[in-house]
Design a protein around this motif. Structure first.
Motif, PDB file in Angstrom:
ATOM      1  N   ALA A 172      50.483  -0.780 -26.115  1.00  0.00           N
ATOM      2  CA  ALA A 172      50.480   0.645 -26.469  1.00  0.00           C
ATOM      3  C   ALA A 172      49.483   1.411 -25.609  1.00  0.00           C
ATOM      4  O   ALA A 172      49.757   2.535 -25.161  1.00  0.00           O
ATOM      5  CB  ALA A 172      50.155   0.816 -27.945  1.00  0.00           C
ATOM      6  N   LEU A 173      48.316   0.818 -25.370  1.00  0.00           N
ATOM      7  CA  LEU A 173      47.312   1.461 -24.526  1.00  0.00           C
ATOM      8  C   LEU A 173      47.826   1.635 -23.103  1.00  0.00           C
ATOM      9  O   LEU A 173      47.617   2.674 -22.471  1.00  0.00           O
ATOM     10  CB  LEU A 173      46.029   0.627 -24.513  1.00  0.00           C
ATOM     11  N   ILE A 174      48.494   0.603 -22.599  1.00  0.00           N
ATOM     12  CA  ILE A 174      49.045   0.675 -21.245  1.00  0.00           C
ATOM     13  C   ILE A 174      50.124   1.756 -21.156  1.00  0.00           C
ATOM     14  O   ILE A 174      50.182   2.514 -20.181  1.00  0.00           O
ATOM     15  CB  ILE A 174      49.606  -0.701 -20.822  1.00  0.00           C
ATOM     16  N   ALA A 175      50.958   1.845 -22.180  1.00  0.00           N
ATOM     17  CA  ALA A 175      52.001   2.870 -22.194  1.00  0.00           C
ATOM     18  C   ALA A 175      51.398   4.270 -22.184  1.00  0.00           C
ATOM     19  O   ALA A 175      51.849   5.159 -21.441  1.00  0.00           O
ATOM     20  CB  ALA A 175      52.898   2.683 -23.419  1.00  0.00           C
ATOM     21  N   GLN A 176      50.364   4.481 -23.019  1.00  0.00           N
ATOM     22  CA  GLN A 176      49.682   5.783 -23.043  1.00  0.00           C
ATOM     23  C   GLN A 176      49.010   6.069 -21.711  1.00  0.00           C
ATOM     24  O   GLN A 176      49.073   7.179 -21.177  1.00  0.00           O
ATOM     25  CB  GLN A 176      48.640   5.807 -24.175  1.00  0.00           C
ATOM     26  N   LEU A 201      38.894  20.770 -19.268  1.00  0.00           N
ATOM     27  CA  LEU A 201      37.707  21.266 -19.948  1.00  0.00           C
ATOM     28  C   LEU A 201      38.075  22.245 -21.062  1.00  0.00           C
ATOM     29  O   LEU A 201      37.457  22.247 -22.122  1.00  0.00           O
ATOM     30  CB  LEU A 201      36.771  21.942 -18.945  1.00  0.00           C
ATOM     31  N   THR A 202      39.087  23.056 -20.818  1.00  0.00           N
ATOM     32  CA  THR A 202      39.542  23.988 -21.852  1.00  0.00           C
ATOM     33  C   THR A 202      40.067  23.231 -23.063  1.00  0.00           C
ATOM     34  O   THR A 202      39.760  23.579 -24.218  1.00  0.00           O
ATOM     35  CB  THR A 202      40.641  24.913 -21.303  1.00  0.00           C
ATOM     36  N   SER A 203      40.830  22.169 -22.810  1.00  0.00           N
ATOM     37  CA  SER A 203      41.347  21.348 -23.904  1.00  0.00           C
ATOM     38  C   SER A 203      40.209  20.710 -24.682  1.00  0.00           C
ATOM     39  O   SER A 203      40.254  20.621 -25.915  1.00  0.00           O
ATOM     40  CB  SER A 203      42.279  20.262 -23.354  1.00  0.00           C
ATOM     41  N   TYR A 204      39.182  20.277 -23.967  1.00  0.00           N
ATOM     42  CA  TYR A 204      38.028  19.650 -24.620  1.00  0.00           C
ATOM     43  C   TYR A 204      37.261  20.652 -25.474  1.00  0.00           C
ATOM     44  O   TYR A 204      36.982  20.403 -26.649  1.00  0.00           O
ATOM     45  CB  TYR A 204      37.121  19.042 -23.556  1.00  0.00           C
ATOM     46  N   ILE A 205      36.932  21.795 -24.893  1.00  0.00           N
ATOM     47  CA  ILE A 205      36.150  22.804 -25.608  1.00  0.00           C
ATOM     48  C   ILE A 205      36.907  23.327 -26.823  1.00  0.00           C
ATOM     49  O   ILE A 205      36.321  23.565 -27.886  1.00  0.00           O
ATOM     50  CB  ILE A 205      35.773  23.959 -24.653  1.00  0.00           C
ATOM     51  N   LYS A 206      38.221  23.474 -26.697  1.00  0.00           N
ATOM     52  CA  LYS A 206      39.032  23.982 -27.803  1.00  0.00           C
ATOM     53  C   LYS A 206      39.489  22.880 -28.759  1.00  0.00           C
ATOM     54  O   LYS A 206      40.268  23.133 -29.665  1.00  0.00           O
ATOM     55  CB  LYS A 206      40.257  24.733 -27.251  1.00  0.00           C
ATOM     56  N   ASN A 207      38.982  21.664 -28.521  1.00  0.00           N
ATOM     57  CA  ASN A 207      39.292  20.518 -29.390  1.00  0.00           C
ATOM     58  C   ASN A 207      40.792  20.247 -29.435  1.00  0.00           C
ATOM     59  O   ASN A 207      41.386  20.055 -30.506  1.00  0.00           O
ATOM     60  CB  ASN A 207      38.761  20.759 -30.809  1.00  0.00           C
ATOM     61  N   GLN A 208      41.408  20.208 -28.255  1.00  0.00           N
ATOM     62  CA  GLN A 208      42.846  19.977 -28.157  1.00  0.00           C
ATOM     63  C   GLN A 208      43.162  18.674 -27.424  1.00  0.00           C
ATOM     64  O   GLN A 208      44.248  18.505 -26.882  1.00  0.00           O
ATOM     65  CB  GLN A 208      43.508  21.159 -27.432  1.00  0.00           C
ATOM     66  N   ILE A 209      42.211  17.733 -27.428  1.00  0.00           N
ATOM     67  CA  ILE A 209      42.438  16.445 -26.782  1.00  0.00           C
ATOM     68  C   ILE A 209      43.298  15.585 -27.708  1.00  0.00           C
ATOM     69  O   ILE A 209      42.969  15.437 -28.885  1.00  0.00           O
ATOM     70  CB  ILE A 209      41.107  15.721 -26.494  1.00  0.00           C
ATOM     71  N   PRO A 210      44.381  15.011 -27.214  1.00  0.00           N
ATOM     72  CA  PRO A 210      45.252  14.194 -28.077  1.00  0.00           C
ATOM     73  C   PRO A 210      44.517  12.994 -28.669  1.00  0.00           C
ATOM     74  O   PRO A 210      43.768  12.312 -27.983  1.00  0.00           O
ATOM     75  CB  PRO A 210      46.362  13.734 -27.113  1.00  0.00           C
ATOM     76  N   MET A 211      44.694  12.771 -29.947  1.00  0.00           N
ATOM     77  CA  MET A 211      44.276  11.562 -30.666  1.00  0.00           C
ATOM     78  C   MET A 211      42.780  11.463 -30.990  1.00  0.00           C
ATOM     79  O   MET A 211      42.370  10.577 -31.721  1.00  0.00           O
ATOM     80  CB  MET A 211      44.699  10.302 -29.892  1.00  0.00           C
TER      81      MET A 211
END
Length: 220
Positions: A63-67, A92-102
């Motif tokens: 699963a990790l390899i697939a991701q 960085l925008t995704s990080y600051i806005k807390n939009q990182i998947p999982m």
């Protein structure tokens, strides 16, 4: 036409990240060695004990390899298409806005930034001999990779500091609210609290203490 300092800075960074040699190498990796690239990357992450991996312990290696294959494909395409600057800004925008998947942004620590940068360098250098035996081309690719990592790492740390400052600000707001609630409760119940410092002049009193002993309140 006058160009603002901010626009000039952005243009300089975009120019620095407009690569000549790295795109061809990234395309070679994507077309011919993606599976090995992804597997070795996971191996390096485990060897270096990247802190963020603990949030993916419930996933199998498959699963990790697939991701990782999805994210690695996207990353290599960014380099192929010379979109490094936009990629850094978007990440960085995704990080600051807390939009990182999982994961939540607060789960990231400074070591994640430094170790991931180290792994990326190590990973790209592992496959470079399969791409070229030309020492000059080898040096040029490594230089462009280092430039990308320097810019990415600097931007990541700036964003990390911003997030930490936001957390500290929220904590201070909460502490101030609790302090105000305590003082209000003491005033309503005609109570007070104090901390005596017998070794100096650093004793602390709440207004309730001053009221109880009918002492003038200190001017602050």
């Amino acid at each position: 036409m006058e160009i603002s300092g901010d626009i000039k800075d952005i243009q300089i960074k975009e120019d620095k990240l407009n690569f000549k040699f790295l795109p061809g190498y990234a395309e070679f990796l994507l077309k011919h060695h993606l599976d090995d690239y992804v597997k070795v990357q996971l191996q390096y992450f485990k060897e270096e004990q990247v802190p963020i991996l603990r949030f993916f312990e419930h996933l199998s290696d498959e699963a990790l390899i697939a991701q990782s294959k999805i994210s690695s494909t996207e990353f290599l395409k960014v380099l192929i298409e010379n979109r490094a600057y936009d990629h850094i800004q978007k990440s960085l925008t995704s990080y600051i806005k807390n939009q990182i998947p999982m994961i939540e942004r607060e789960q990231l620590v400074a070591e994640d930034i430094t170790i991931i940068s180290f792994v990326r360098r190590k990973l790209f250098r592992k496959f470079i001999k399969l791409y070229t035996s030309d020492e000059t081309l080898d040096d040029n690719i490594r230089e462009e990779l280092d430039r990308f990592i320097i810019e990415s790492e600097a931007a990541s740390f700036n964003a990390y500091i911003q997030v930490q400052q936001e957390k500290i600000k929220q904590i201070n707001i909460q502490l101030e609210q609790r302090q105000n609630d305590l003082l209000e409760a003491q005033e309503l119940s005609l109570m007070g609290s104090f901390l005596w410092d017998f070794s100096g002049n650093n004793s602390v009193y709440t207004p309730g203490v001053m009221q109880i002993f009918e002492l003038p309140r200190s001017e602050e």
